[in-house]
Design a protein around this motif. Structure first.
Motif, PDB file in Angstrom:
ATOM      1  N   GLU A  94     -30.546  90.822   5.924  1.00  0.00           N
ATOM      2  CA  GLU A  94     -31.815  91.151   5.303  1.00  0.00           C
ATOM      3  C   GLU A  94     -32.136  90.121   4.229  1.00  0.00           C
ATOM      4  O   GLU A  94     -31.239  89.438   3.705  1.00  0.00           O
ATOM      5  CB  GLU A  94     -31.775  92.548   4.672  1.00  0.00           C
ATOM      6  CG  GLU A  94     -31.687  93.680   5.681  1.00  0.00           C
ATOM      7  CD  GLU A  94     -31.639  95.041   5.004  1.00  0.00           C
ATOM      8  OE1 GLU A  94     -31.169  95.099   3.835  1.00  0.00           O
ATOM      9  OE2 GLU A  94     -32.053  96.031   5.620  1.00  0.00           O
ATOM     10  N   ALA A  95     -33.407  90.016   3.907  1.00  0.00           N
ATOM     11  CA  ALA A  95     -33.821  89.156   2.801  1.00  0.00           C
ATOM     12  C   ALA A  95     -33.334  89.759   1.479  1.00  0.00           C
ATOM     13  O   ALA A  95     -33.219  90.977   1.343  1.00  0.00           O
ATOM     14  CB  ALA A  95     -35.334  89.022   2.787  1.00  0.00           C
ATOM     15  N   ASN A 109     -36.282  84.246  -2.494  1.00  0.00           N
ATOM     16  CA  ASN A 109     -35.494  84.929  -1.464  1.00  0.00           C
ATOM     17  C   ASN A 109     -34.162  84.206  -1.329  1.00  0.00           C
ATOM     18  O   ASN A 109     -34.090  83.099  -0.806  1.00  0.00           O
ATOM     19  CB  ASN A 109     -36.239  84.938  -0.133  1.00  0.00           C
ATOM     20  CG  ASN A 109     -35.401  85.525   0.997  1.00  0.00           C
ATOM     21  OD1 ASN A 109     -34.394  86.182   0.764  1.00  0.00           O
ATOM     22  ND2 ASN A 109     -35.817  85.271   2.230  1.00  0.00           N
ATOM     23  N   THR A 115     -38.403  86.838   4.649  1.00  0.00           N
ATOM     24  CA  THR A 115     -39.007  88.165   4.509  1.00  0.00           C
ATOM     25  C   THR A 115     -39.975  88.391   5.660  1.00  0.00           C
ATOM     26  O   THR A 115     -40.504  87.442   6.250  1.00  0.00           O
ATOM     27  CB  THR A 115     -39.754  88.291   3.170  1.00  0.00           C
ATOM     28  OG1 THR A 115     -40.806  87.324   3.139  1.00  0.00           O
ATOM     29  CG2 THR A 115     -38.819  88.064   1.996  1.00  0.00           C
ATOM     30  N   PRO A 132     -43.910  89.519  -0.521  1.00  0.00           N
ATOM     31  CA  PRO A 132     -43.279  90.466  -1.443  1.00  0.00           C
ATOM     32  C   PRO A 132     -44.319  91.174  -2.312  1.00  0.00           C
ATOM     33  O   PRO A 132     -45.323  90.580  -2.716  1.00  0.00           O
ATOM     34  CB  PRO A 132     -42.361  89.582  -2.299  1.00  0.00           C
ATOM     35  CG  PRO A 132     -42.166  88.342  -1.494  1.00  0.00           C
ATOM     36  CD  PRO A 132     -43.429  88.142  -0.725  1.00  0.00           C
ATOM     37  N   LEU A 192     -34.272  89.507  -2.570  1.00  0.00           N
ATOM     38  CA  LEU A 192     -35.240  88.973  -3.526  1.00  0.00           C
ATOM     39  C   LEU A 192     -34.676  88.967  -4.941  1.00  0.00           C
ATOM     40  O   LEU A 192     -34.016  89.916  -5.372  1.00  0.00           O
ATOM     41  CB  LEU A 192     -36.534  89.786  -3.496  1.00  0.00           C
ATOM     42  CG  LEU A 192     -37.279  89.821  -2.148  1.00  0.00           C
ATOM     43  CD1 LEU A 192     -38.555  90.633  -2.277  1.00  0.00           C
ATOM     44  CD2 LEU A 192     -37.570  88.420  -1.666  1.00  0.00           C
TER      45      LEU A 192
END
Length: 223
Positions: A169-170, A200, A206, A210, A172
């Protein structure tokens, strides 16, 4: 089955007549390789005359080939997304398969489907091949999401191919301006602005822009 047209027949002398015996060679399951038999004709009087021969019992052998040489997985794929590749199955045995090969995956995040062209839906002759598609769609973060692909037919030797991919998964992170410790004292009905950076740091991109929000209405986020 074999047919015997000699039993009960009378044969004239000096080769003036003959009869026919058909021999049906049907290897049983689990028998592979050379098989030898001796056929004996006998009479009373007349003695006996043998003849020996061999037959080769064989089964198909399936081999799975990847999309490209050295292919060992789909790399890192974002959770909720997917990656697909086309594999092939070849019958390298000396005889045809009795039906279409069955192809399965041992890993739940890998789905096997028929290829749009040359799908594995019919029996494979010796030396023939067919194609299938493997789709990897990770359901969770997993650095070693592995599966073994198996192509099988009965009777026959199965083919296998192992691949390992990763689900990710990304991640942040938000960074303030350099050496920044806050807005300090700001007069009511005026404002101060600072620029923050969102990065990221994860291994995959992503899936959307965001969303940045503030917990206090006096701090307004803008692009």
């Amino acid at each position: 089955k074999g047919v015997d047209k000699c039993t009960g027949a009378t044969l004239p002398a000096n080769g003036a007549g003959s009869c026919v015996v058909n021999v049906h060679f049907a290897p049983t399951a689990g028998t592979v390789g050379n098989e030898q038999a001796t056929l004996t004709v006998s009479g009373n009087p007349g003695g006996s005359a043998p003849i020996s021969f061999v037959g080769i019992a064989a089964i198909p052998t399936l081999v799975i080939s990847p999309p490209s040489a050295g292919f060992n997985g789909f790399g890192t794929v974002a959770v909720g997304r997917s990656a697909a590749a086309t594999f092939s199955v070849k019958n390298t045995g000396p005889v045809a398969t009795s039906g279409a090969p069955t192809i399965v995956s041992s890993g739940g995040d890998y789905v096997v489907t028929a290829a749009a062209t040359n799908p594995c839906t019919t029996a494979l002759a010796s030396g023939a091949s067919c194609d299938f598609v493997v789709t990897f769609q990770p359901s969770a973060v997993n650095a070693t999401d592995a599966t073994t692909l198996t192509a099988s037919v009965s009777p026959g030797n199965s083919g296998t191919y192992a691949i390992t991919s990763a689900g990710a998964e990304a991640t942040l992170a938000i960074s303030p301006p350099a050496a920044w410790s806050g807005f300090g004292t700001v007069e009511v009905d005026t404002s101060a602005t600072a620029t923050f950076t969102v990065t990221n740091t994860g291994p995959v991109s992503t899936s959307a822009t965001p969303a940045v929000t503030s917990s206090n209405v006096d701090f307004v986020v803008s692009a």
